[in-house]
Design a protein around this motif. Structure first.
Motif, PDB file in Angstrom:
ATOM      1  N   THR A  58       0.814  -1.218   0.000  1.00 16.72           N
ATOM      2  CA  THR A  58       0.000   0.000   0.000  1.00 16.72           C
ATOM      3  C   THR A  58       0.851   1.274   0.000  1.00 16.72           C
ATOM      4  N   LEU A  59       2.142   1.122  -0.087  1.00 11.85           N
ATOM      5  CA  LEU A  59       3.107   2.225  -0.199  1.00 11.85           C
ATOM      6  C   LEU A  59       3.151   3.146   1.013  1.00 11.85           C
ATOM      7  N   ASP A  60       2.653   2.681   2.165  1.00  8.76           N
ATOM      8  CA  ASP A  60       2.640   3.542   3.343  1.00  8.76           C
ATOM      9  C   ASP A  60       3.628   3.101   4.437  1.00  8.76           C
ATOM     10  N   GLN A  61       4.442   2.092   4.136  1.00  9.18           N
ATOM     11  CA  GLN A  61       5.506   1.671   5.047  1.00  9.18           C
ATOM     12  C   GLN A  61       6.729   1.296   4.223  1.00  9.18           C
ATOM     13  N   ALA A  62       7.908   1.486   4.815  1.00 10.60           N
ATOM     14  CA  ALA A  62       9.170   1.107   4.177  1.00 10.60           C
ATOM     15  C   ALA A  62       9.908   0.146   5.106  1.00 10.60           C
ATOM     16  N   LEU A  63      10.602  -0.823   4.511  1.00  9.87           N
ATOM     17  CA  LEU A  63      11.287  -1.852   5.291  1.00  9.87           C
ATOM     18  C   LEU A  63      12.755  -1.479   5.490  1.00  9.87           C
ATOM     19  N   MET A  64      13.192  -1.529   6.738  1.00 15.85           N
ATOM     20  CA  MET A  64      14.598  -1.300   7.066  1.00 15.85           C
ATOM     21  C   MET A  64      15.131  -2.533   7.781  1.00 15.85           C
ATOM     22  N   MET A  65      16.459  -2.684   7.713  1.00 12.16           N
ATOM     23  CA  MET A  65      17.091  -3.812   8.391  1.00 12.16           C
ATOM     24  C   MET A  65      18.166  -3.311   9.353  1.00 12.16           C
ATOM     25  N   HIS A  66      18.278  -4.000  10.475  1.00 12.41           N
ATOM     26  CA  HIS A  66      19.380  -3.748  11.396  1.00 12.41           C
ATOM     27  C   HIS A  66      20.500  -4.685  10.960  1.00 12.41           C
ATOM     28  N   HIS A  67      21.482  -4.115  10.283  1.00 15.65           N
ATOM     29  CA  HIS A  67      22.544  -4.896   9.645  1.00 15.65           C
ATOM     30  C   HIS A  67      23.381  -5.624  10.697  1.00 15.65           C
ATOM     31  N   THR A 101       9.558 -12.525  -2.148  1.00 11.13           N
ATOM     32  CA  THR A 101       9.910 -12.791  -3.542  1.00 11.13           C
ATOM     33  C   THR A 101       9.219 -11.863  -4.534  1.00 11.13           C
ATOM     34  N   HIS A 102       8.038 -11.361  -4.200  1.00  8.90           N
ATOM     35  CA  HIS A 102       7.261 -10.553  -5.134  1.00  8.90           C
ATOM     36  C   HIS A 102       7.557  -9.064  -4.917  1.00  8.90           C
ATOM     37  N   ILE A 103       8.598  -8.588  -5.604  1.00  5.90           N
ATOM     38  CA  ILE A 103       9.048  -7.199  -5.501  1.00  5.90           C
ATOM     39  C   ILE A 103       9.192  -6.641  -6.907  1.00  5.90           C
ATOM     40  N   THR A 104       8.716  -5.430  -7.091  1.00  6.90           N
ATOM     41  CA  THR A 104       8.783  -4.784  -8.400  1.00  6.90           C
ATOM     42  C   THR A 104       9.147  -3.305  -8.214  1.00  6.90           C
ATOM     43  N   PRO A 105       9.679  -2.656  -9.236  1.00  5.63           N
ATOM     44  CA  PRO A 105       9.987  -1.225  -9.116  1.00  5.63           C
ATOM     45  C   PRO A 105       8.711  -0.376  -9.046  1.00  5.63           C
ATOM     46  N   VAL A 106       8.719   0.635  -8.211  1.00 12.18           N
ATOM     47  CA  VAL A 106       7.681   1.665  -8.251  1.00 12.18           C
ATOM     48  C   VAL A 106       7.975   2.541  -9.463  1.00 12.18           C
ATOM     49  N   ARG A 107       9.261   2.752  -9.694  1.00 13.81           N
ATOM     50  CA  ARG A 107       9.766   3.435 -10.882  1.00 13.81           C
ATOM     51  C   ARG A 107      11.108   2.825 -11.221  1.00 13.81           C
ATOM     52  N   LYS A 108      11.473   2.827 -12.501  1.00 10.47           N
ATOM     53  CA  LYS A 108      12.692   2.135 -12.931  1.00 10.47           C
ATOM     54  C   LYS A 108      13.931   3.014 -12.929  1.00 10.47           C
ATOM     55  N   ASP A 109      13.747   4.321 -12.828  1.00 10.25           N
ATOM     56  CA  ASP A 109      14.896   5.216 -12.811  1.00 10.25           C
ATOM     57  C   ASP A 109      15.466   5.312 -11.394  1.00 10.25           C
ATOM     58  N   PHE A 111      16.330   6.575  -7.783  1.00  7.36           N
ATOM     59  CA  PHE A 111      15.553   7.296  -6.777  1.00  7.36           C
ATOM     60  C   PHE A 111      16.453   8.164  -5.901  1.00  7.36           C
ATOM     61  N   ASP A 112      17.700   7.735  -5.714  1.00  8.68           N
ATOM     62  CA  ASP A 112      18.611   8.438  -4.821  1.00  8.68           C
ATOM     63  C   ASP A 112      20.031   7.964  -5.113  1.00  8.68           C
ATOM     64  N   LEU A 113      21.001   8.799  -4.767  1.00 12.53           N
ATOM     65  CA  LEU A 113      22.420   8.455  -4.906  1.00 12.53           C
ATOM     66  C   LEU A 113      23.125   8.711  -3.585  1.00 12.53           C
ATOM     67  N   LEU A 173      16.269   9.684   2.035  1.00 17.07           N
ATOM     68  CA  LEU A 173      15.408   8.657   1.430  1.00 17.07           C
ATOM     69  C   LEU A 173      13.991   8.754   1.993  1.00 17.07           C
ATOM     70  N   HIS A 174      13.904   8.882   3.295  1.00 20.04           N
ATOM     71  CA  HIS A 174      12.602   8.971   3.964  1.00 20.04           C
ATOM     72  C   HIS A 174      11.844  10.200   3.466  1.00 20.04           C
ATOM     73  N   GLN A 175      12.511  11.333   3.409  1.00 23.20           N
ATOM     74  CA  GLN A 175      11.882  12.573   2.961  1.00 23.20           C
ATOM     75  C   GLN A 175      11.391  12.460   1.506  1.00 23.20           C
ATOM     76  N   LYS A 176      12.228  11.867   0.651  1.00 21.91           N
ATOM     77  CA  LYS A 176      11.831  11.699  -0.755  1.00 21.91           C
ATOM     78  C   LYS A 176      10.584  10.817  -0.857  1.00 21.91           C
ATOM     79  N   TRP A 177      10.558   9.747  -0.077  1.00 19.85           N
ATOM     80  CA  TRP A 177       9.380   8.869  -0.073  1.00 19.85           C
ATOM     81  C   TRP A 177       8.141   9.647   0.391  1.00 19.85           C
ATOM     82  N   CYS A 178       8.270  10.422   1.450  1.00 19.43           N
ATOM     83  CA  CYS A 178       7.133  11.194   1.958  1.00 19.43           C
ATOM     84  C   CYS A 178       6.629  12.199   0.923  1.00 19.43           C
ATOM     85  N   ASN A 179       7.534  12.705   0.105  1.00 18.82           N
ATOM     86  CA  ASN A 179       7.167  13.704  -0.917  1.00 18.82           C
ATOM     87  C   ASN A 179       6.809  13.066  -2.250  1.00 18.82           C
ATOM     88  N   PHE A 180       6.893  11.747  -2.348  1.00 17.71           N
ATOM     89  CA  PHE A 180       6.653  11.049  -3.613  1.00 17.71           C
ATOM     90  C   PHE A 180       5.188  11.061  -3.978  1.00 17.71           C
TER      91      PHE A 180
END
Length: 180
Positions: A58-67, A101-109, A111-113, A173-180
């Motif tokens: 639903t594009l309202d959460q992002a997954l992070m990992m504790h490396h 396993t089911h992951i796809t791009p929201v956009r193919k270009d 998003f951040d560097l 990254l978080h800010q860009k997602w919020c503004n997306f």
């Protein structure tokens, strides 16, 4: 995809963030000087990596990992290991590190560097990671499954206080997602 394709993708990337403008220039210079080995870990001064800002269905959460090795919260991603298709690398890394396993791009270009110095470890000198970041999403109801690379996986929200790492690049990254 090859070095020339990556150069075109970087040339096309536009950002209002000053640090990303610097990273773009650094990446293009690095690629110019390392057209054969920029995607290989054996390039001891640095190499490209690909990562994913992975959103839920639903594009309202992002997954992070504790490396597990680094001991910090970051987005999913990893080394390109000779593969020039950084988007495919980001998808594969997100699949491996999330167990989804089911992951796809929201956009193919791009998003951040980001360019960051990776510390010396176990016979490996300090070197730069030239991180190509993509916006991806889960397209199924699969739950994340932790593996050996993480201590924990956590969904965060658009509330900045939910982000467990306040590093500038993560917050960008978080800010860009919020503004997306």
């Amino acid at each position: 995809m090859n070095a020339e394709d990556l150069k075109h993708a970087l040339d096309a990337y536009q950002t209002d963030h000053y640090e990303e403008q610097v990273y773009k220039r650094l990446m293009l210079e690095f690629l110019h000087h390392h057209p054969q080995d920029a995607m290989l870990r054996s390039c001891s001064v640095g190499h490209f990596t690909a990562s994913a800002w992975l959103l839920n269905k639903t594009l309202d959460q992002a997954l992070m990992m504790h490396h597990a090795k680094l001991g910090i919260w970051i987005q999913l991603g990893g080394h390109c290991d000779g593969h020039w298709d950084a988007l495919q690398v980001a998808i594969q890394e997100a699949q491996e590190e999330s167990g989804i396993t089911h992951i796809t791009p929201v956009r193919k270009d791009l998003f951040d560097l980001d360019v960051h110095l990776f510390p010396a470890r176990a016979g490996q000198p300090a070197h730069y990671h030239y991180d190509l970041r993509f916006l991806l999403k889960v397209t199924s109801d699969e739950a994340p499954q932790q593996n050996h690379e993480s201590k924990e996986l956590r969904w965060i929200t658009k509330d900045p206080t939910s982000v467990p790492n306040t590093d500038r690049s993560i917050m960008r990254l978080h800010q860009k997602w919020c503004n997306f």
